[in-house]
Write an enzyme that holds these catalytic residues in place. Sequence first.
Site, PDB file in Angstrom:
ATOM      1  N   GLN A  15     -57.727 -60.455  25.755  1.00 29.13           N
ATOM      2  CA  GLN A  15     -59.207 -60.074  25.981  1.00 29.13           C
ATOM      3  C   GLN A  15     -59.390 -59.615  27.486  1.00 29.13           C
ATOM      4  O   GLN A  15     -60.011 -58.491  27.630  1.00 29.13           O
ATOM      5  CB  GLN A  15     -60.028 -61.367  25.924  1.00 29.13           C
ATOM      6  CG  GLN A  15     -61.538 -61.146  26.128  1.00 29.13           C
ATOM      7  CD  GLN A  15     -62.391 -62.220  26.177  1.00 29.13           C
ATOM      8  OE1 GLN A  15     -61.915 -63.364  26.566  1.00 29.13           O
ATOM      9  NE2 GLN A  15     -63.637 -62.069  25.780  1.00 29.13           N
ATOM     10  N   TYR A 143     -54.440 -76.833  28.257  1.00 27.05           N
ATOM     11  CA  TYR A 143     -54.848 -75.706  28.752  1.00 27.05           C
ATOM     12  C   TYR A 143     -55.542 -75.995  30.285  1.00 27.05           C
ATOM     13  O   TYR A 143     -54.960 -75.244  31.366  1.00 27.05           O
ATOM     14  CB  TYR A 143     -55.824 -74.973  28.178  1.00 27.05           C
ATOM     15  CG  TYR A 143     -56.397 -73.648  28.638  1.00 27.05           C
ATOM     16  CD1 TYR A 143     -55.467 -72.602  29.089  1.00 27.05           C
ATOM     17  CD2 TYR A 143     -57.560 -73.389  29.214  1.00 27.05           C
ATOM     18  CE1 TYR A 143     -55.896 -71.497  29.631  1.00 27.05           C
ATOM     19  CE2 TYR A 143     -58.083 -72.311  29.843  1.00 27.05           C
ATOM     20  CZ  TYR A 143     -57.297 -71.354  30.099  1.00 27.05           C
ATOM     21  OH  TYR A 143     -57.614 -70.018  30.851  1.00 27.05           O
TER      22      TYR A 143
END
Length: 319
Positions: A15, A143
């Site tokens: 992205q 994460y």
Amino acid sequence: MWLAMIILVTGSTGQIGSELVPALREVYGKDRVIASGRNVAKLREIGEPYAELDVLRRDEIARVVKEYKVNVIVHLAAVLSAKGEQDPSLAWDINTNGTLNVFEVARENRLDMVVVPSSIAVYGPETPDNPGDITVMRPKTIYGISKVVTELLGEYYYLKYGLDVRGPRLPGVISWKTPPGGGTTDYAVEAFYEAVKRGEYTFWVRPDTRLPMIYMPDAIRAFMMLMRADNSALTVRFYNVQGMSFTAKELADTIARYIPGFKADFKPDPLRQRIADSWPKSIDDSKARRDWGWRPVWGLESMARDMIENLKKSLGKKG
């Protein structure tokens, strides 16, 4: 130094990378920014120069650095929060071992700088709201844990080896050019896509879920500004940057002002709602403002208008 940068970007097809690479090429020249990743087809779309590269292969990173005489790495390759919970082992491997490989290659080849983004995922339920750059970090996702390790490793390599590691600590990133990539905050992107395509969207969070966000043009500006900041002006290695903060309901209401009849539903997904609830509602980016002049340009209203206008064009919708 920044005028002479030859920049390798890992994770170029993601992205952020798919928009940061063209922005860097516009400033530093096309031939000075090498896109890299594992998806050759997508790399071709970004354009040459590009190099097929797996961040888990230190020798591949070193080969590309030497071949192109790279002196700056922008390290974007990562597995994001929601996807990371589906495969924690893969997320840990790419997000920590891949980052260590980048730092080691940069150290061994005496690179000038490594820019690696962090994330609000480093925060957890114990983090106070509107946290500053140095605060309690006890994340509950792989994460988030891996990004805490990234930050600590970056500081370690800076203090021990003098390697200039720096990065923006980003909130949810919203963009119309690239589809969502598996982050918890991706509902804010999907809502626009589905509103333009179908006129309705089911949010996977409660309507009162408030999170910090940033529009992609501001995120790109943050990268560019931090890369060019004088190291002597930096008081931390990782800086909070925020564009805006809004609830899912506020987002839905704003979209409805531009797409009349837009129907929003809310069916919280237990996993992603739990992750969202563990993050602060806003973040304090005053150090970035003070140290290198950071200021966001885009707010919710202007971002929504721009998103919808561009998505209508890209998706071939009229009106």
